[in-house]
Design a protein around this motif. Structure first.
Motif, PDB file in Angstrom:
ATOM      1  N   HIS A  41       0.831  -1.208   0.000  1.00  0.00           N
ATOM      2  CA  HIS A  41       0.000   0.000   0.000  1.00  0.00           C
ATOM      3  C   HIS A  41       0.863   1.255   0.000  1.00  0.00           C
ATOM      4  O   HIS A  41       0.594   2.213  -0.745  1.00  0.00           O
ATOM      5  CB  HIS A  41      -0.919   0.000   1.217  1.00  0.00           C
ATOM      6  N   GLN A  42       1.899   1.251   0.822  1.00  0.00           N
ATOM      7  CA  GLN A  42       2.753   2.434   0.933  1.00  0.00           C
ATOM      8  C   GLN A  42       3.493   2.707  -0.372  1.00  0.00           C
ATOM      9  O   GLN A  42       3.782   3.857  -0.697  1.00  0.00           O
ATOM     10  CB  GLN A  42       3.765   2.214   2.066  1.00  0.00           C
ATOM     11  N   CYS A  43       3.778   1.659  -1.142  1.00  0.00           N
ATOM     12  CA  CYS A  43       4.500   1.801  -2.409  1.00  0.00           C
ATOM     13  C   CYS A  43       3.561   1.979  -3.606  1.00  0.00           C
ATOM     14  O   CYS A  43       4.033   2.084  -4.737  1.00  0.00           O
ATOM     15  CB  CYS A  43       5.385   0.582  -2.637  1.00  0.00           C
ATOM     16  N   GLY A  44       2.254   1.980  -3.357  1.00  0.00           N
ATOM     17  CA  GLY A  44       1.315   2.161  -4.459  1.00  0.00           C
ATOM     18  C   GLY A  44       1.069   0.924  -5.275  1.00  0.00           C
ATOM     19  O   GLY A  44       0.594   1.003  -6.422  1.00  0.00           O
ATOM     20  N   VAL A  45       1.360  -0.253  -4.717  1.00  0.00           N
ATOM     21  CA  VAL A  45       1.146  -1.508  -5.437  1.00  0.00           C
ATOM     22  C   VAL A  45      -0.274  -2.005  -5.168  1.00  0.00           C
ATOM     23  O   VAL A  45      -0.711  -2.058  -4.015  1.00  0.00           O
ATOM     24  CB  VAL A  45       2.166  -2.575  -4.996  1.00  0.00           C
ATOM     25  N   LYS A  96      -2.172  11.629  -4.554  1.00  0.00           N
ATOM     26  CA  LYS A  96      -2.154  12.156  -3.192  1.00  0.00           C
ATOM     27  C   LYS A  96      -0.883  12.969  -2.971  1.00  0.00           C
ATOM     28  O   LYS A  96       0.173  12.680  -3.559  1.00  0.00           O
ATOM     29  CB  LYS A  96      -2.279  11.031  -2.165  1.00  0.00           C
ATOM     30  N   PRO A  97      -0.939  13.996  -2.150  1.00  0.00           N
ATOM     31  CA  PRO A  97       0.261  14.800  -1.875  1.00  0.00           C
ATOM     32  C   PRO A  97       1.370  13.951  -1.256  1.00  0.00           C
ATOM     33  O   PRO A  97       1.112  12.937  -0.591  1.00  0.00           O
ATOM     34  CB  PRO A  97      -0.243  15.859  -0.889  1.00  0.00           C
ATOM     35  N   THR A  98       2.590  14.384  -1.457  1.00  0.00           N
ATOM     36  CA  THR A  98       3.742  13.614  -0.989  1.00  0.00           C
ATOM     37  C   THR A  98       3.885  13.663   0.531  1.00  0.00           C
ATOM     38  O   THR A  98       4.207  12.669   1.174  1.00  0.00           O
ATOM     39  CB  THR A  98       5.035  14.136  -1.635  1.00  0.00           C
ATOM     40  N   ALA A 116       8.744   2.685   8.441  1.00  0.00           N
ATOM     41  CA  ALA A 116       9.389   3.949   8.809  1.00  0.00           C
ATOM     42  C   ALA A 116      10.519   4.245   7.811  1.00  0.00           C
ATOM     43  O   ALA A 116      11.138   3.321   7.287  1.00  0.00           O
ATOM     44  CB  ALA A 116       9.937   3.865  10.228  1.00  0.00           C
ATOM     45  N   PRO A 117      10.771   5.543   7.539  1.00  0.00           N
ATOM     46  CA  PRO A 117      10.104   6.711   8.134  1.00  0.00           C
ATOM     47  C   PRO A 117       8.795   7.030   7.426  1.00  0.00           C
ATOM     48  O   PRO A 117       8.605   6.662   6.262  1.00  0.00           O
ATOM     49  CB  PRO A 117      11.129   7.831   7.915  1.00  0.00           C
ATOM     50  N   ILE A 118       7.903   7.736   8.135  1.00  0.00           N
ATOM     51  CA  ILE A 118       6.638   8.147   7.553  1.00  0.00           C
ATOM     52  C   ILE A 118       6.586   9.667   7.474  1.00  0.00           C
ATOM     53  O   ILE A 118       7.275  10.372   8.206  1.00  0.00           O
ATOM     54  CB  ILE A 118       5.430   7.623   8.363  1.00  0.00           C
ATOM     55  N   THR A 119       5.740  10.152   6.567  1.00  0.00           N
ATOM     56  CA  THR A 119       5.524  11.589   6.437  1.00  0.00           C
ATOM     57  C   THR A 119       4.372  12.023   7.339  1.00  0.00           C
ATOM     58  O   THR A 119       3.651  11.187   7.906  1.00  0.00           O
ATOM     59  CB  THR A 119       5.189  11.959   4.991  1.00  0.00           C
ATOM     60  N   ASP A 120       4.182  13.334   7.413  1.00  0.00           N
ATOM     61  CA  ASP A 120       3.070  13.838   8.220  1.00  0.00           C
ATOM     62  C   ASP A 120       1.725  13.365   7.663  1.00  0.00           C
ATOM     63  O   ASP A 120       0.812  13.034   8.432  1.00  0.00           O
ATOM     64  CB  ASP A 120       3.124  15.372   8.304  1.00  0.00           C
TER      65      ASP A 120
END
Length: 465
Positions: free
Chosen positions: A8-12, A219-221, A385-389
């Motif tokens: 999910h985090q990588c857009g897969v 989605k914003p970065t 980790a790390p994560i963005t706001d």
């Protein structure tokens, strides 16, 4: 769950089966991504149309009303028995020309981001001709001067079982089975690069996957927030644990580490014996909480080692008697454990936050519904980790219990900014202190007032060299 979070985090986009994998590939390869979740359903059979609408809504798509102009056009085009709402049920008498005109108008509707054409072959309508008209409309809609909208097909109908004669000479070659009209129509759709599915759910899943991918792409970065380094403040704690060959940090060390990290925690007074509890209780004040601490007790609640809402000395004495009896039954004798006394913090909504390390993946952050519900409901989300706001806020909104945090009717929302900041600080902690193998804050009490939010209990395990 970790693998799903990584994808999910990588857009897969993950397919659950090989069949679903090919379904997705068919849609992604030949149709534009939908600009939004609004789906129009055009069908000649009410039942499959409703099934398709239900599948869309279960997958996060929306089946909104069509514009008044579109509905007026459809009422003039279709017989009175037809439904011009969404799904548009043209009934079984719909011809290929009806499909063409209705699809052209619906595809131009500003309320529509995608169209699924669901066809059930009646006796009087040629499926091949319907497919050809759908293909013509799709090609016209794909012109450079027009905003592209995905159009998917669901042409229901199957060959069934091919029967052979009971007696057949061994040297005679059987004729190849002929394609059914629906299968020929599917080939025609594919010639026009229109994904065609045999079942409504397959079309809905493919379109939902396309929308998830577009949402991820747009989605914003977000930003990775840098806090002051805590390594200098934490190094003495790590050194003490290494020297003593201890994996688990003490309550005092945990409080010091979280304070260095900027994570608020409830005031705690540690004592080694029962005899010192009275003074500690008077220092903290009633009502209070007493927790047993011991290197051999990692999960306090599992041994009945948490006493809550103690209101006076008499209650304290009675509950301690019962606590020591429980501990004795489990092999813990006085002197092998101590106590922590904390003020009783009422209210708040309980969440859990933590760090773990996954082989070949690295540091992982966790957020979810806390307290006693963690192991029962397993309402948690993970991110690498790390994560963005923005990813921190996505984690908070990703649990099923998010409406509880946001506030049920008549309740204010908890301080989301505090939860976001704690997750960001844990993210930096996971990256900056690789010696931390495992960290759980459970529960962290979230209140509407940011100044009241605090950790109530935590445990930290270190990696020994």
């Amino acid at each position: 769950a970790l693998f799903d979070a990584l994808l999910h985090q990588c857009g897969v986009i993950r397919a659950e089966t090989v069949e679903e994998w090919f379904d997705f590939a068919l849609a992604f390869a030949h149709q534009p991504l939908p600009r939004g979740p609004h789906v129009a359903i055009l069908t000649n059979a009410g039942g499959p149309g409703i099934m398709l609408a239900d599948a869309c809504e279960l997958l996060g798509l929306e089946v909104p009303p069509l514009s008044p102009d579109t509905q007026a056009f459809l009422k003039r085009l279709l017989p009175g028995e037809a439904s011009t709402a969404n799904p548009v049920d043209m009934i079984a008498s719909a011809t290929e020309e009806t499909f063409k005109q209705a699809l052209e108008r619906i595809a131009r509707d500003e309320n529509v981001d995608a169209v699924i054409v669901c066809f059930v072959p009646p006796v009087m309508t040629d499926a091949m001709k319907v497919a050809a008209r759908v293909g013509e409309v799709t090609e016209r809609m794909s012109q450079p001067d027009k905003p592209a909208k995905p159009i998917l097909g669901c042409f229901m109908g199957a060959r069934g079982v091919v029967r052979t004669p009971e007696r057949q000479p061994s040297d005679e070659i059987l004729p190849a089975p002929q394609l059914t009209p629906v299968e020929l129509a599917v080939e025609e759709l594919q010639r026009h690069h229109i994904p065609a599915y045999a079942f409504p759910e397959s079309a809905a899943r493919s379109l939902a996957a396309m929308l998830r991918y577009r949402t991820w792409r747009e989605k914003p970065t977000g930003r990775i927030i840098a806090f002051p380094s805590i390594r200098p403040a934490v190094e003495p704690i790590l050194a003490a644990a290494r020297q003593a060959h201890r994996e688990w940090l003490s309550e005092r060390e945990i409080a010091s580490l979280l304070a260095a990290c900027g994570i608020p925690m409830v005031r705690s007074v540690s004592v080694k014996t029962r005899g010192a509890l009275s003074d500690a209780a008077r220092s903290v004040g009633f009502p209070l909480v007493v927790k047993v601490v011991s290197p051999g007790i990692i999960h306090k609640a599992r041994v009945g080692g948490v006493l809550v809402d103690i209101r006076n000395e008499m209650e304290l004495t009675g509950q301690l008697d019962r606590l020591e009896a429980r501990l004795a039954d489990q092999g813990f004798v006085p002197g092998s454990y101590g106590f922590v006394v904390q003020p009783m913090v009422g209210g708040g909504r309980e969440v859990i936050m933590g760090i773990s390390r996954a082989p070949r993946i690295g540091p992982v952050l966790m957020f979810g519904l806390g307290g006693i519900f963690v192991e029962t409901l397993k309402d948690v989300v993970f991110r690498m980790a790390p994560i963005t706001d923005l990813e921190a806020l996505e984690m908070i909104a990703g649990i099923r219990a998010y409406p509880i945090l946001k506030g049920l009717p008549g309740q204010p929302s908890v301080a989301m900014d505090v939860l976001k900041e704690v997750l960001l600080r844990l993210s930096q902690l996971a990256m900056e202190i690789p010696e931390i193998a495992e960290l759980d804050i459970n529960p962290f009490l979230a209140f509407p007032d940011s100044g009241q939010c605090l950790a109530v209990d935590a445990r930290i395990r270190m990696v020994l060299p």
